[in-house]
Enzyme design. Structure first.
Site, PDB file in Angstrom:
ATOM      1  N   LYS A  73      84.722   3.009   3.803  1.00  0.00           N
ATOM      2  CA  LYS A  73      83.557   3.501   3.066  1.00  0.00           C
ATOM      3  C   LYS A  73      83.457   5.018   3.203  1.00  0.00           C
ATOM      4  CE  LYS A  73      78.575   2.544   2.645  1.00  0.00           C
ATOM      5  NZ  LYS A  73      77.454   1.727   3.150  1.00  0.00           N
ATOM      6  N   SER A 148      74.537  -0.104  -0.201  1.00  0.00           N
ATOM      7  CA  SER A 148      75.311   1.094  -0.463  1.00  0.00           C
ATOM      8  C   SER A 148      76.821   0.904  -0.309  1.00  0.00           C
ATOM      9  CB  SER A 148      74.863   2.218   0.487  1.00  0.00           C
ATOM     10  OG  SER A 148      75.148   1.892   1.842  1.00  0.00           O
ATOM     11  N   SER A 172      72.849  -2.938   3.174  1.00  0.00           N
ATOM     12  CA  SER A 172      73.902  -2.289   2.397  1.00  0.00           C
ATOM     13  C   SER A 172      75.250  -2.982   2.413  1.00  0.00           C
ATOM     14  CB  SER A 172      74.084  -0.840   2.860  1.00  0.00           C
ATOM     15  OG  SER A 172      73.010  -0.050   2.426  1.00  0.00           O
TER      16      SER A 172
END
Length: 463
Positions: A73, A148, A172
């Site tokens: 990520k 996210s 997320s």
């Protein structure tokens, strides 16, 4: 014969160990797919040369995922690789060090193909970063992948990597897992080290796995878990591996359930209610006792949580002179956070911890807790984002995700499982949580559920 991307991450690792396929072959297979098929906004940066170089030595590492491709990520520091934190303000930032998550992935022999998309500083529940394509669910490319960890989930769901790492401060990992038809696990507080930044003094956020199967998620948790010297808190070491726990019968469990929204008044899509009811019946058919309970966190906890959330956003400051590049939502939340005094933040953290303690006491008699993951199937891109009115944007996020942040407050492990699909083919997740540090029981239950109602055979369009 199945294509390589049809196989689970564990199956691919087994092929590498047996010498039937090389890590380089896997890397090239997925890089080609990422170049050709990333219409889902999964990757921000691809690192093909670095991946091919690592593939030469990665299979010698211990563990069942050695040599398997993955992705990191874009919130995680990665030495020598551009790391933007989802923000135009950091579009040229290249760290000289890697964080503990990246170091753990490398030590286990996983090979990162690059950085996956995230919204600015990982704050919103959608992944629509400025200047980049939105992350969308491969089940319907007009709809959001969630956030996210939206890029990570889009990559796994579209078959661009077999498994990926995400992070979760208010849902997320679990939000995009629900939107993309995946398993998304938020571990217990302290299970995975925040080395070296330790950037969340409130204790809401943690890294965790995004995968197509429970066993793949468990195997990646084995890679990521573990304390490092200097960690401020840590979960106790498990007995055996998390992967092994997937093969242990969970026994007859007492499962609490509720579907009333926790943090906002939200209208629930009928498919969400159906998924939750179906999951309840499935658990009962597996021999578990399912009981309705009251919502364990009161609405009075919400403003205290929001105070902490706003301060955490304010801590993610742009480089001097680049503040104008921040998104309106980030600036609005940052202004809220900077308006909080030190004593006010201390009182908010204390209040959040007391609310969490009360919830943990109320749920202590139960082995697991069942709720929906989201209030609706994946929404159209742009349905929540509102740059003209960030306050309305924030409220819409709360209505879409009225349960996920509860388990960040309590520190309990929680997993979203893709147990339901709408009539028009959209995934709908349900969420199971367990007592703190009881990931092994949670994974045993999740694996039992997956065996009873498997989902890995489902493929999105353009697979």
């Amino acid at each position: 014969m199945a294509d390589l991307h049809d196989l689970t991450a564990l199956e691919q690792g087994a092929l590498v160990r047996r010498g039937e396929v090389s890590s380089l072959e896997l890397v090239d297979h997925y890089l080609e797919r990422a170049d050709r098929l990333d219409t889902v906004g999964a990757f921000v940066t691809l690192t093909p040369e670095q991946a091919r170089s690592r593939a030469a030595t990665a299979p010698s590492a211990p563990g069942p995922l050695a040599g398997v491709p993955t992705a990191v990520k874009d919130l995680n520091l990665t030495a020598g690789v551009r790391t933007t934190f989802g923000s135009a303000a950091f579009d040229d930032f290249v760290p000289d060090t890697s964080d503990g998550v990246v170091l753990s992935l490398e030590a286990a022999g996983l090979v990162s193909l690059g950085k996956t998309s995230t919204p600015e500083f990982g704050s919103p529940c959608y992944t629509e970063p400025d200047g980049r394509p939105p992350a969308v669910t491969p089940w319907d490319r007009t709809r959001m992948a969630g956030g996210s960890s939206g890029g990570a989930a889009a990559a796994v769901a579209a078959g661009l990597v077999p498994v990926a790492q995400g992070s979760d401060g208010g849902g997320s990992i679990r939000i995009p897992a629900s939107c993309c038809g995946l398993v998304g696990l938020k571990p217990s507080r302290g299970r995975i080290s925040g080395f070296p930044m330790y950037g969340d003094p409130v204790g809401l956020a943690t890294a965790g796995p995004v995968a197509r199967t429970v066993r793949d998620a468990a195997a990646l948790l084995d890679v990521l878990a573990g304390r490092r010297p200097g960690d401020p808190s840590w979960a106790p070491e498990p007995s055996g591996t998390f992967l092994e726990s997937c093969d242990r019968p969970p026994g007859r469990l007492r499962v609490a359930r509720f579907a009333e929204p926790v943090i906002a008044d939200a209208e629930l899509d009928p498919a969400v209610v159906q998924a939750w009811e179906d999951a309840s019946r499935l658990l009962e058919s597996l021999g578990h006792e399912v009981e309705d309970v009251a919502v364990p966190l009161p609405r009075e906890a919400v403003p205290e949580f929001e105070t902490c959330w706003a301060v955490l956003t304010a801590m993610s400051a742009a480089p001097e002179g680049r503040e104008h590049l921040l998104r309106p939502l980030t600036r609005w939340l940052g202004d809220r956070g900077r308006a909080v005094s030190g004593p006010e933040l201390g009182l908010a953290i204390g209040a959040v911890r007391r609310f969490a303690a009360e919830a943990l006491v109320a749920l202590a008699p139960y082995d697991a807790v069942l709720t929906p993951t989201l209030a609706a199937p994946p929404l159209p891109v742009g349905a929540i984002r509102d740059d003209a009115d960030p306050a309305a944007d924030f409220e819409a996020q709360k209505r879409f995700t009225p349960w996920t942040s509860a388990w960040n407050v309590t520190g309990m492990p929680a997993v979203s499982l893709p147990l339901h699909w709408t009539d028009d083919g959209l995934p709908v997740g349900v969420m199971l949580a367990a007592r703190p540090a009881e990931e092994q029981l949670l994974l045993a239950l999740a694996a039992q559920v997956e065996e009873a109602a498997p989902w890995a055979h489902r493929r999105p369009p353009q697979w």
